[in-house]
Design a protein around this motif. Structure first.
Motif, PDB file in Angstrom:
ATOM      1  N   GLU A 120       2.744  15.906   3.859  1.00 14.93           N
ATOM      2  CA  GLU A 120       2.537  16.081   2.426  1.00 14.93           C
ATOM      3  C   GLU A 120       1.063  16.129   2.030  1.00 14.93           C
ATOM      4  O   GLU A 120       0.740  16.252   0.849  1.00 14.93           O
ATOM      5  CB  GLU A 120       3.219  14.946   1.659  1.00 14.93           C
ATOM      6  CG  GLU A 120       4.733  14.975   1.756  1.00 14.93           C
ATOM      7  CD  GLU A 120       5.380  13.862   0.951  1.00 14.93           C
ATOM      8  OE1 GLU A 120       4.624  13.080   0.329  1.00 14.93           O
ATOM      9  OE2 GLU A 120       6.614  13.771   0.946  1.00 14.93           O
ATOM     10  N   GLY A 121       0.151  15.999   2.986  1.00 16.34           N
ATOM     11  CA  GLY A 121      -1.264  16.029   2.652  1.00 16.34           C
ATOM     12  C   GLY A 121      -1.711  14.731   2.014  1.00 16.34           C
ATOM     13  O   GLY A 121      -1.390  13.649   2.492  1.00 16.34           O
ATOM     14  N   HIS A 122      -2.426  14.824   0.907  1.00 19.29           N
ATOM     15  CA  HIS A 122      -2.963  13.643   0.236  1.00 19.29           C
ATOM     16  C   HIS A 122      -2.154  13.291  -1.003  1.00 19.29           C
ATOM     17  O   HIS A 122      -1.542  14.156  -1.638  1.00 19.29           O
ATOM     18  CB  HIS A 122      -4.426  13.862  -0.139  1.00 19.29           C
ATOM     19  CG  HIS A 122      -5.335  14.001   1.039  1.00 19.29           C
ATOM     20  ND1 HIS A 122      -5.645  15.218   1.594  1.00 19.29           N
ATOM     21  CD2 HIS A 122      -5.970  13.063   1.794  1.00 19.29           C
ATOM     22  CE1 HIS A 122      -6.435  15.031   2.630  1.00 19.29           C
ATOM     23  NE2 HIS A 122      -6.659  13.738   2.778  1.00 19.29           N
ATOM     24  N   LEU A 123      -2.176  12.034  -1.330  1.00 20.68           N
ATOM     25  CA  LEU A 123      -1.473  11.522  -2.511  1.00 20.68           C
ATOM     26  C   LEU A 123      -2.494  10.866  -3.437  1.00 20.68           C
ATOM     27  O   LEU A 123      -3.312  10.061  -2.988  1.00 20.68           O
ATOM     28  CB  LEU A 123      -0.409  10.509  -2.086  1.00 20.68           C
ATOM     29  CG  LEU A 123       0.427   9.809  -3.173  1.00 20.68           C
ATOM     30  CD1 LEU A 123       1.813   9.479  -2.632  1.00 20.68           C
ATOM     31  CD2 LEU A 123      -0.250   8.519  -3.651  1.00 20.68           C
ATOM     32  N   ASP A 127      -5.821  -2.545 -18.252  1.00 19.46           N
ATOM     33  CA  ASP A 127      -5.838  -2.573 -16.797  1.00 19.46           C
ATOM     34  C   ASP A 127      -5.739  -1.150 -16.274  1.00 19.46           C
ATOM     35  O   ASP A 127      -5.231  -0.252 -16.953  1.00 19.46           O
ATOM     36  CB  ASP A 127      -4.692  -3.431 -16.251  1.00 19.46           C
ATOM     37  CG  ASP A 127      -3.327  -2.897 -16.633  1.00 19.46           C
ATOM     38  OD1 ASP A 127      -2.696  -2.225 -15.798  1.00 19.46           O
ATOM     39  OD2 ASP A 127      -2.882  -3.154 -17.765  1.00 19.46           O
ATOM     40  N   VAL A 128      -6.242  -0.955 -15.066  1.00 21.87           N
ATOM     41  CA  VAL A 128      -6.228   0.349 -14.424  1.00 21.87           C
ATOM     42  C   VAL A 128      -5.928   0.161 -12.948  1.00 21.87           C
ATOM     43  O   VAL A 128      -6.302  -0.859 -12.344  1.00 21.87           O
ATOM     44  CB  VAL A 128      -7.575   1.081 -14.631  1.00 21.87           C
ATOM     45  CG1 VAL A 128      -8.723   0.270 -14.029  1.00 21.87           C
ATOM     46  CG2 VAL A 128      -7.547   2.475 -14.032  1.00 21.87           C
ATOM     47  N   ALA A 129      -5.219   1.116 -12.363  1.00 25.63           N
ATOM     48  CA  ALA A 129      -4.951   1.110 -10.926  1.00 25.63           C
ATOM     49  C   ALA A 129      -4.981   2.549 -10.432  1.00 25.63           C
ATOM     50  O   ALA A 129      -4.419   3.442 -11.075  1.00 25.63           O
ATOM     51  CB  ALA A 129      -3.598   0.469 -10.620  1.00 25.63           C
ATOM     52  N   THR A 130      -5.648   2.786  -9.320  1.00 24.75           N
ATOM     53  CA  THR A 130      -5.726   4.123  -8.744  1.00 24.75           C
ATOM     54  C   THR A 130      -5.504   4.030  -7.239  1.00 24.75           C
ATOM     55  O   THR A 130      -5.860   3.037  -6.601  1.00 24.75           O
ATOM     56  CB  THR A 130      -7.089   4.776  -9.008  1.00 24.75           C
ATOM     57  OG1 THR A 130      -8.130   3.970  -8.436  1.00 24.75           O
ATOM     58  CG2 THR A 130      -7.346   4.928 -10.502  1.00 24.75           C
ATOM     59  N   THR A 131      -4.923   5.093  -6.687  1.00 23.64           N
ATOM     60  CA  THR A 131      -4.653   5.151  -5.253  1.00 23.64           C
ATOM     61  C   THR A 131      -4.970   6.546  -4.734  1.00 23.64           C
ATOM     62  O   THR A 131      -4.606   7.547  -5.351  1.00 23.64           O
ATOM     63  CB  THR A 131      -3.177   4.840  -4.959  1.00 23.64           C
ATOM     64  OG1 THR A 131      -2.885   3.504  -5.375  1.00 23.64           O
ATOM     65  CG2 THR A 131      -2.872   4.971  -3.476  1.00 23.64           C
ATOM     66  N   PHE A 132      -5.661   6.583  -3.608  1.00 23.95           N
ATOM     67  CA  PHE A 132      -5.899   7.833  -2.880  1.00 23.95           C
ATOM     68  C   PHE A 132      -5.452   7.581  -1.452  1.00 23.95           C
ATOM     69  O   PHE A 132      -5.955   6.668  -0.789  1.00 23.95           O
ATOM     70  CB  PHE A 132      -7.376   8.217  -2.921  1.00 23.95           C
ATOM     71  CG  PHE A 132      -7.679   9.486  -2.177  1.00 23.95           C
ATOM     72  CD1 PHE A 132      -7.420  10.735  -2.749  1.00 23.95           C
ATOM     73  CD2 PHE A 132      -8.209   9.440  -0.894  1.00 23.95           C
ATOM     74  CE1 PHE A 132      -7.697  11.906  -2.061  1.00 23.95           C
ATOM     75  CE2 PHE A 132      -8.481  10.613  -0.189  1.00 23.95           C
ATOM     76  CZ  PHE A 132      -8.231  11.856  -0.779  1.00 23.95           C
ATOM     77  N   ALA A 133      -4.478   8.370  -0.976  1.00 24.59           N
ATOM     78  CA  ALA A 133      -3.878   8.048   0.322  1.00 24.59           C
ATOM     79  C   ALA A 133      -3.501   9.302   1.087  1.00 24.59           C
ATOM     80  O   ALA A 133      -3.161  10.345   0.513  1.00 24.59           O
ATOM     81  CB  ALA A 133      -2.636   7.177   0.123  1.00 24.59           C
ATOM     82  N   GLY A 134      -3.561   9.164   2.388  1.00 24.21           N
ATOM     83  CA  GLY A 134      -3.005  10.139   3.294  1.00 24.21           C
ATOM     84  C   GLY A 134      -1.817   9.546   4.013  1.00 24.21           C
ATOM     85  O   GLY A 134      -1.269   8.502   3.610  1.00 24.21           O
ATOM     86  N   GLU A 135      -1.419  10.170   5.124  1.00 22.58           N
ATOM     87  CA  GLU A 135      -0.241   9.684   5.842  1.00 22.58           C
ATOM     88  C   GLU A 135      -0.498   8.356   6.535  1.00 22.58           C
ATOM     89  O   GLU A 135       0.407   7.523   6.659  1.00 22.58           O
ATOM     90  CB  GLU A 135       0.188  10.732   6.869  1.00 22.58           C
ATOM     91  CG  GLU A 135       1.452  10.367   7.625  1.00 22.58           C
ATOM     92  CD  GLU A 135       1.853  11.441   8.606  1.00 22.58           C
ATOM     93  OE1 GLU A 135       2.721  11.168   9.457  1.00 22.58           O
ATOM     94  OE2 GLU A 135       1.290  12.557   8.531  1.00 22.58           O
ATOM     95  N   PRO A 166       0.822  -1.210   0.000  1.00 19.22           N
ATOM     96  CA  PRO A 166       0.000   0.000   0.000  1.00 19.22           C
ATOM     97  C   PRO A 166       0.857   1.261   0.000  1.00 19.22           C
ATOM     98  O   PRO A 166       1.974   1.277   0.514  1.00 19.22           O
ATOM     99  CB  PRO A 166      -0.822  -0.131   1.282  1.00 19.22           C
ATOM    100  CG  PRO A 166      -0.035  -1.056   2.146  1.00 19.22           C
ATOM    101  CD  PRO A 166       0.644  -2.006   1.214  1.00 19.22           C
ATOM    102  N   VAL A 167       0.315   2.312  -0.587  1.00 16.25           N
ATOM    103  CA  VAL A 167       1.011   3.589  -0.724  1.00 16.25           C
ATOM    104  C   VAL A 167       0.447   4.575   0.285  1.00 16.25           C
ATOM    105  O   VAL A 167      -0.774   4.675   0.460  1.00 16.25           O
ATOM    106  CB  VAL A 167       0.833   4.134  -2.155  1.00 16.25           C
ATOM    107  CG1 VAL A 167       1.479   5.498  -2.293  1.00 16.25           C
ATOM    108  CG2 VAL A 167       1.415   3.159  -3.158  1.00 16.25           C
ATOM    109  N   PHE A 168       1.333   5.332   0.932  1.00 14.15           N
ATOM    110  CA  PHE A 168       0.925   6.360   1.881  1.00 14.15           C
ATOM    111  C   PHE A 168       1.641   7.663   1.546  1.00 14.15           C
ATOM    112  O   PHE A 168       2.762   7.655   1.035  1.00 14.15           O
ATOM    113  CB  PHE A 168       1.259   5.958   3.322  1.00 14.15           C
ATOM    114  CG  PHE A 168       0.517   4.747   3.804  1.00 14.15           C
ATOM    115  CD1 PHE A 168       1.081   3.488   3.686  1.00 14.15           C
ATOM    116  CD2 PHE A 168      -0.742   4.875   4.371  1.00 14.15           C
ATOM    117  CE1 PHE A 168       0.404   2.361   4.130  1.00 14.15           C
ATOM    118  CE2 PHE A 168      -1.424   3.756   4.828  1.00 14.15           C
ATOM    119  CZ  PHE A 168      -0.858   2.503   4.701  1.00 14.15           C
ATOM    120  N   ALA A 169       1.006   8.761   1.834  1.00 15.17           N
ATOM    121  CA  ALA A 169       1.643  10.066   1.670  1.00 15.17           C
ATOM    122  C   ALA A 169       2.683  10.264   2.766  1.00 15.17           C
ATOM    123  O   ALA A 169       2.573   9.711   3.868  1.00 15.17           O
ATOM    124  CB  ALA A 169       0.600  11.168   1.719  1.00 15.17           C
ATOM    125  N   GLY A 170       3.717  11.044   2.454  1.00 13.50           N
ATOM    126  CA  GLY A 170       4.735  11.335   3.440  1.00 13.50           C
ATOM    127  C   GLY A 170       4.231  12.289   4.506  1.00 13.50           C
ATOM    128  O   GLY A 170       3.192  12.944   4.361  1.00 13.50           O
TER     129      GLY A 170
END
Length: 785
Positions: free
Chosen positions: A184-187, A206-214, A177-181
């Motif tokens: 850095e707010g949201h990624l 294929d498609v991939a999307t990520t919405f992440a915070g810290e 999983p991806v997280f924002a630093g």
């Protein structure tokens, strides 16, 4: 940043519980581990502006166990462009071959042991194939575009990674999983990809999307792939209708090789300090997948998966826990290349006929077969650092599997009742293990492990289509005691000796066990048609189970010598001889049902005297415990060819594999043993460019199973070209497989059953091995954002 990134890859390759929290944008590429030959995971030296900051937390661990092969991101992307079958990502790994299945469902074989003899874990889930033909193996439940890391543990597998398997373990994981630093707010990140392959007009996206915070991350991945029948490198049969009332197939068209597959995954991840929790939901829909080496096709496979995983770091070590639930609805029927109507006149016009045996109207509108399977599992593992020298790993696992397999009535030929093949099948595993690792000095490392498993199996009473179809089998099965309990013990001893910076020696001993699957124990009918519908080998023969089967027990010895440069990065040579002896090996024996004097069978049985002596044609078999021995050698090498500013970096690779399998009880060859084979490659890397030329060679397969009337195959040589280019966020993959369009047969492809009257034992010709794919040009594009 680079040092931390390499540390992450090293920790993953060593399969240790060090916790990794990767703040990774989609499309970022991992490098190979220092402990892994670059032939198995290619390094990506081009700087990537999207490469994330990686934080590694946890405790120091000893570098055992070590995967025999690790592939990550860049190498996997190249494989995903060429095939929609995730198992194809394993091609080229020493000691590993692939048994042909559907377009997205090949079966890995490790050192001659395949299918259920290999443990496959997908994103922490121990999945089970719910099909009498094993059309939905575990690797078919993850699309290759989603695979981010793949590990292969061959032969001497540590007990913490093994269990209920003999050949080894394969682990496939999607991206971390991806997280924002911090601060850095949201990624927001993602990628879009598409591909096309010329042979079979395969295409997909294929498609991939990520919405992440810290601390919170949400991502979605989806893919779709479809193809028509592929073409061989030459004519191998007459052109004409695939079957009566069916469409046309050209002489080089391999029937029943089409597919369409859709996969989706949604994941929510929460991170706090050294703790990570992931909740994943996955869904698969395969509305059609032809099987050219089976008598049926898969025209439905719907699956849902729920998985919850936890990783935590503490002062004493690390803790991992997981739980999952998977449900599959699977359906088989005759696809568009196989005869659908069965009746006396079907051979003329493909339409229903009037009468059949015993004076009944017996036409059948196909042969529907339905399966429902549910797998639930949980695991708990702790890694404890006892001292600077010693580490302890202990854990517990449970897997609960349920299976119902029934064949609805079809006309009066197969009716009026449904045929119940497996009723309320149950296979439950409970396991516990303990491993001790010790670094005695800079030269010696050891690991010892014990694993105890209890496997409980059972099945309910069954029924046939009618009172004249296998009546004696129904009575005998329902009257029998069907509950079985197996207590299995696994043990491993591994040692690594490093006498110099350029030589590493590894030694391993193992005892492994596997209990029979539900079809091997509980498939009950000796009716010819019913036996033909239970086939996990792809050989066209019919099979019936045996309630008395015992678990298989394998004892293995392996030695590995690894020569390399001092940095273990420019050149290496690995040689691994091995030997495995299996007691109570589940092979097959010709079935025979004697008829008492003066009596006749209600229906003719295929388990007759002719079946015992037939040397050509398809036969009927019963699963049976026997004794087997396998031995062989795996060899791989990597070496520099040119290193300069003009050509960049050019290196060569070579791999060779040999396996010999023998049934010690019958002195017959084991089925589906890969003949001597080799691969040679030259690869060039310069900036964002990577080019590769491969030569694939295989010797003729002459050591075949006489019991199964296995068909021999000729030797062949194939040339493949591959290339890729990375430009900022855009990546292109392209290539040409079987460049000269050579005709060849797949050594592990089984029998060609892709068209015709496949329900009948003699309705398709015997002696035709599965053809391989002719020239295939492919290209894919991936855009990261």
């Amino acid at each position: 940043m680079k040092t931390k990134h390499l540390a992450l890859a090293l920790a993953a390759a060593l399969a240790c519980p060090t916790l990794v929290h990767a703040q990774q944008a989609e499309g970022a590429r991992a490098t190979a581990t220092d402990d892994t030959p670059e032939s198995d995971a290619r390094r990506v030296e081009t700087p990537d502006p999207q490469l994330p900051t990686v934080t590694v937390v946890g405790v120091r661990v000893i570098p055992l166990p070590r995967a025999d092969a690790v592939r990550a991101d860049a190498a996997l992307a190249a494989g995903a462009a060429a095939s929609s079958d995730t198992a194809q990502l394993l091609r080229g790994i020493p000691g590993l071959s692939l048994q042909a299945g559907g377009g997205v469902s090949s079966l890995p074989s490790i050192r001659g042991l395949a299918d259920d003899r290999v443990r496959i874990v997908v994103d922490g889930m121990d999945l089970v194939s719910s099909c009498g033909n094993h059309m939905n193996p575990p690797l078919s439940y993850i699309d290759p575009t989603r695979a981010s890391k793949l590990e292969v543990f061959a032969g001497i597998t540590p007990v913490s990674l093994g269990g209920d398997s003999l050949g080894g373990t394969i682990r496939v994981e999607s991206a971390e999983p991806v997280f924002a630093g911090a601060g850095e707010g949201h990624l927001v990140a993602g990628k879009l990809g598409a591909f096309h392959r010329s042979n079979g007009d395969a295409r997909g996206m294929d498609v991939a999307t990520t919405f992440a915070g810290e601390h919170l991350s949400l991502d979605y991945t989806g893919s779709i792939a479809e193809a028509g029948n592929y073409r061989a490198g030459g004519d191998f049969k007459p052109a004409g209708p695939a079957a009566a009332g069916r469409g046309w197939l050209d002489a080089d068209e391999v029937g029943s090789t089409y597919y369409r597959s859709q996969n989706q995954s949604l994941r929510l991840a929460l991170r706090h300090g050294q703790h990570l929790v992931q909740l994943r939901y996955g869904r698969q829909d395969i509305p059609r997948q032809g099987f050219a080496n089976q008598r049926m096709d898969m025209l439905r496979n719907d699956s849902e998966q729920w998985a919850l995983q936890y990783q935590g770091g503490f002062g004493w070590g690390g803790l991992e826990a997981s739980a999952f639930h998977e449900h599959t609805r699977h359906g088989m029927q005759f696809g568009p290349d196989k005869l659908y109507w069965y009746a006396p006149t079907a051979a003329q016009d493909g339409q229903p006929g009037p009468v059949c045996m015993m004076g009944m109207a017996c036409y059948a509108a196909g042969m529907p077969m339905e399966t429902e399977g549910t797998t639930r599992g949980a695991s708990l593992k702790a890694d404890i650092r006892l001292s600077a020298r010693d580490a302890l790993r202990l854990g517990a696992e449970v897997q609960l599997y349920r299976l119902d397999d029934w064949w609805p009535a079809s006309g009066r030929m197969m009716g009026p009742d449904a045929f119940v093949n497996i009723n309320d099948g149950r296979r439950d595993r409970h396991a516990g293990y303990l491993e001790w690792e010790a670094e005695w000095n800079p030269r010696w490392l050891t690991q010892a492990g014990l694993r105890l498993e209890r496997v409980d199996t059972d099945a309910g009473p069954v029924q046939s289509y009618n009172s004249k179809f296998s009546p004696a089998d129904v009575v005998a099965f329902n009257a029998a005691q069907r509950q079985r309990q197996d207590d299995n013990l696994d043990a491993t001893l591994l040692a690594r000796y490093t006498p110099s910076p350029t030589l590493r020696l590894e030694f391993g001993l193992a005892r492994k066990t596997r209990s029979p699957n539900l079809y091997e124990r509980y498939a009950w009918s000796t009716g010819g048609m019913a036996m033909l519908m239970v086939n996990m080998a792809g050989d066209g023969n019919g099979y019936v189970g045996d309630l008395g089967l015992k678990p298989e027990t394998a004892r293995s010895l392996s030695v590995n010598a690894d020569w390399h440069d001092a940095a273990d990065s420019r050149w290496n040579l690995r040689v691994t001889p091995w030997i495995t002896r299996v007691d109570d090996y589940i092979d097959a024996a010709r079935c025979f049902t004697p008829v008492p004097p003066g009596q006749t069978m209600p229906m003719p049985t295929p388990c007759n005297a002719d079946n015992l002596v037939r040397t050509q044609g398809f036969v009927y078999l019963r699963f049976a415990n026997q004794s087997a021995q396998l031995h062989g050698v795996d060899l791989s090498a990597r070496f520099p060819v040119v290193e300069g500013a003009r050509l960049g970096r050019v290196h060569g690779e070579a791999r060779l594999g040999y396996v010999q399998g023998r049934n010690r009880s019958t002195d017959d060859n084991l089925y589906n043993m890969m003949p001597l084979h080799a691969d040679f490659a030259l690869e060039q890397a310069s900036g964002g460019w990577n080019g590769r030329i491969e030569l694939e060679l295989a010797r003729a397969k002459q050591d075949v199973s006489a019991t199964r009337n296995e068909v021999a195959t000729a030797g062949y040589g194939l040339l493949h070209l591959r290339g890729s280019y990375q430009w900022r966020a855009l990546r292109l993959e392209f290539g040409a497989e079987n460049l000269f369009d050579r005709f060849y047969q797949l050594p592990l492809g089984g029998a060609y059953l892709g068209q015709g009257k496949t329900m009948s034992g003699t309705g398709v010709p015997w002696g035709l091995a599965m053809p391989g794919k002719g020239r295939n040009l492919y290209a894919s594009v991936t855009l990261a954002f």
